[in-house]
Design a protein around this motif. Structure first.
Motif, PDB file in Angstrom:
ATOM      1  N   TYR A   1      42.617  43.420  34.096  1.00  0.00           N
ATOM      2  CA  TYR A   1      43.033  42.490  33.042  1.00  0.00           C
ATOM      3  C   TYR A   1      41.945  42.251  31.994  1.00  0.00           C
ATOM      4  N   GLY A   2      40.904  43.064  32.010  1.00  0.00           N
ATOM      5  CA  GLY A   2      39.864  42.935  31.001  1.00  0.00           C
ATOM      6  C   GLY A   2      38.488  42.841  31.620  1.00  0.00           C
ATOM      7  N   LEU A   3      37.499  43.115  30.790  1.00  0.00           N
ATOM      8  CA  LEU A   3      36.108  43.051  31.220  1.00  0.00           C
ATOM      9  C   LEU A   3      35.427  41.843  30.585  1.00  0.00           C
ATOM     10  N   GLY A   4      34.235  41.516  31.067  1.00  0.00           N
ATOM     11  CA  GLY A   4      33.480  40.418  30.475  1.00  0.00           C
ATOM     12  C   GLY A   4      33.817  39.075  31.078  1.00  0.00           C
ATOM     13  N   GLU A   5      33.565  38.031  30.300  1.00  0.00           N
ATOM     14  CA  GLU A   5      33.717  36.658  30.780  1.00  0.00           C
ATOM     15  C   GLU A   5      35.197  36.332  31.038  1.00  0.00           C
TER      16      GLU A   5
ATOM     17  N   ARG B   1      44.116  32.599  52.361  1.00  0.00           N
ATOM     18  CA  ARG B   1      42.681  32.592  52.092  1.00  0.00           C
ATOM     19  C   ARG B   1      42.388  33.541  50.928  1.00  0.00           C
ATOM     20  N   VAL B   2      41.553  33.064  50.000  1.00  0.00           N
ATOM     21  CA  VAL B   2      41.092  33.888  48.889  1.00  0.00           C
ATOM     22  C   VAL B   2      39.669  34.338  49.203  1.00  0.00           C
ATOM     23  N   ILE B   3      39.426  35.637  49.066  1.00  0.00           N
ATOM     24  CA  ILE B   3      38.079  36.173  49.232  1.00  0.00           C
ATOM     25  C   ILE B   3      37.649  36.769  47.894  1.00  0.00           C
ATOM     26  N   ALA B   4      36.658  36.172  47.274  1.00  0.00           N
ATOM     27  CA  ALA B   4      36.160  36.636  45.983  1.00  0.00           C
ATOM     28  C   ALA B   4      34.952  37.523  46.208  1.00  0.00           C
ATOM     29  N   VAL B   5      35.027  38.759  45.703  1.00  0.00           N
ATOM     30  CA  VAL B   5      33.900  39.691  45.808  1.00  0.00           C
ATOM     31  C   VAL B   5      33.607  40.209  44.406  1.00  0.00           C
ATOM     32  N   GLY B   6      32.577  39.663  43.786  1.00  0.00           N
ATOM     33  CA  GLY B   6      32.273  40.069  42.426  1.00  0.00           C
ATOM     34  C   GLY B   6      31.244  39.172  41.789  1.00  0.00           C
ATOM     35  N   GLY B   7      31.147  39.280  40.466  1.00  0.00           N
ATOM     36  CA  GLY B   7      30.230  38.454  39.702  1.00  0.00           C
ATOM     37  C   GLY B   7      30.866  37.147  39.278  1.00  0.00           C
TER      38      GLY B   7
ATOM     39  N   VAL C   1      29.177  37.364  24.056  1.00  0.00           N
ATOM     40  CA  VAL C   1      27.877  37.688  24.637  1.00  0.00           C
ATOM     41  C   VAL C   1      27.908  37.280  26.108  1.00  0.00           C
ATOM     42  N   ALA C   2      27.455  38.165  26.979  1.00  0.00           N
ATOM     43  CA  ALA C   2      27.451  37.868  28.415  1.00  0.00           C
ATOM     44  C   ALA C   2      26.701  36.574  28.688  1.00  0.00           C
ATOM     45  N   HIS C   3      27.178  35.842  29.674  1.00  0.00           N
ATOM     46  CA  HIS C   3      26.685  34.485  29.942  1.00  0.00           C
ATOM     47  C   HIS C   3      25.166  34.422  30.121  1.00  0.00           C
TER      48      HIS C   3
END
Length: 376
Positions: free
Chosen positions: A57-61, A81-87, A268-270
């Motif tokens: 669904y897109g890159l970046g913020e 349960r939600v498992i978040a694996v990422g930035g 701009v990246a965070h």
């Protein structure tokens, strides 16, 4: 007065497979991650869980449009349960997916302005793949609202993860620039937490230790080369976690608040956006009140950096060290225009009071404008 809390239970594993076994990952789990991680890490394990890929669904913020699209797909699954694996993007979105009414029709703006109560009815496990956000231990989710050209932060008790998991395997595949921007973000978390009005003897243990680990790590990498970071990557993961624990109790301030319009309008990246403002905000703080806690911070920084205990020398040294790894641009190089200065300053005053109240000293619109002008 509440001084300190750390909500999630914290785990550390060398590999994801160890985590998957101990946490019995399978049916009823919805993993929000990135497609390249699925191919490399998840697919060989043949886990019986469902996946959503954020990068579809897109890159970046994270943006409101991205969140709503992911919410739409999430409706297809029955998950507990939600498992978040990422930035940071994956983590901020996953926190919202524990809400009882996840759907594309939800008024996301109303959720962030607290017109809609947040009702958590699912467990949340967060596994960061960068070493900077500290978001695995905070109760904050940040989303960019495209039409408003800025970001909003939602802070709620329900956004805390149940478990925060550090896995070295993910961090050792991190390219150098994302490593730098994310770890600089963690450094700023530590600094802003230390200077915040809510800072106390408990949070300082974490913020000061995070600052030292990160700066000493940079000095080692400067001496031994960029690839050396992989040998000390777990140190950066722990430092980021420390900084996250610190600022989850104290909040962050002007560096983050002033960076948000730049990120929102010019994408701009965070961590990179925060980097642009760090030393200028510290310099402004010092010029406004040189005898307060910032004096103690400067002394602490000078001992780590082995430079004279002088504010300008310390700030120049920080810029030198970080600049060896990541070029510090003028704001105009991102496309920022002269007329953005007053517009951005007004937007910060209007939308970022949650952060501005955590400043070392109060900032009004004219002070914020001067920060933009000095860096333009």
């Amino acid at each position: 007065m509440l001084l300190f809390k750390c909500k999630p239970t914290i785990y550390n594993f060398e590999a994801f497979s160890e985590f998957a076994e101990e946490f019995e990952v399978g049916e009823g789990d919805l993993v929000l991650t990135l497609s390249f991680l699925y191919d490399k890490v998840f697919k060989p394990l043949n886990l019986k869980c469902n996946y959503i890929f954020q990068d579809k669904y897109g890159l970046g913020e994270p943006t409101d449009e991205m969140v709503n699209s992911i919410f739409k797909e999430a409706q297809e699954f029955n998950y507990k349960r939600v498992i978040a694996v990422g930035g940071g993007t994956v983590i901020d979105i996953a926190k919202l997916m524990t809400h009882s009414d996840v759907s594309e029709d939800i008024d996301l703006y109303g959720l962030f302005t607290k017109k809609i109560p947040f009702n958590k009815n699912k467990k949340l496990v967060i596994i960061p793949t960068t070493c900077g956000t500290g978001s695995e231990v905070t109760n904050i989710s940040i989303v960019g609202f495209i039409k408003k050209n800025t970001k909003f932060g939602l802070a709620a008790e329900e956004l805390y993860a149940d478990d925060a998991v550090l896995i070295t395997e993910f961090l050792q595949t991190l390219p150098f620039k994302p490593f730098m921007t994310s770890s600089i973000d963690a450094l700023i978390h530590g600094i802003e937490s230390y200077l915040a009005p809510k800072s106390n003897a408990y949070t300082e243990l974490y913020s000061l230790r995070a600052i030292r680990i990160i700066l000493e790590g940079y000095l080692e990498i400067a001496e031994k080369g960029k690839e050396y970071r992989n040998e000390i990557m777990n140190n950066f993961a722990i430092a980021s976690n420390y900084a996250g624990i610190a600022f989850s109790n104290t909040g962050v301030g002007a560096v983050h608040a002033i960076s948000y319009p730049l990120s929102g309008k010019y994408h701009v990246a965070h961590g990179e956006a925060n980097y642009q403002f760090l030393t200028e905000v510290l310099r402004t703080y010092y010029n406004m009140d040189s005898e307060g806690k910032i004096k103690e911070l400067n002394t602490y920084l000078s001992t780590i950096l082995d430079v004279k205990d002088d504010a300008e020398v310390v700030y120049e040294k920080i810029d030198e060290i970080l600049g060896n790894f990541l070029y510090k641009k003028k704001l105009s190089e991102y496309g920022m225009q002269q007329n953005d200065i007053d517009e951005f300053a007004g937007l910060v005053i209007e939308t970022q009071q949650r952060l501005l109240k955590n400043n070392y000293v109060p900032f009004d619109k004219s002070i914020i404008s001067s920060v933009y002008k000095n860096l333009f």
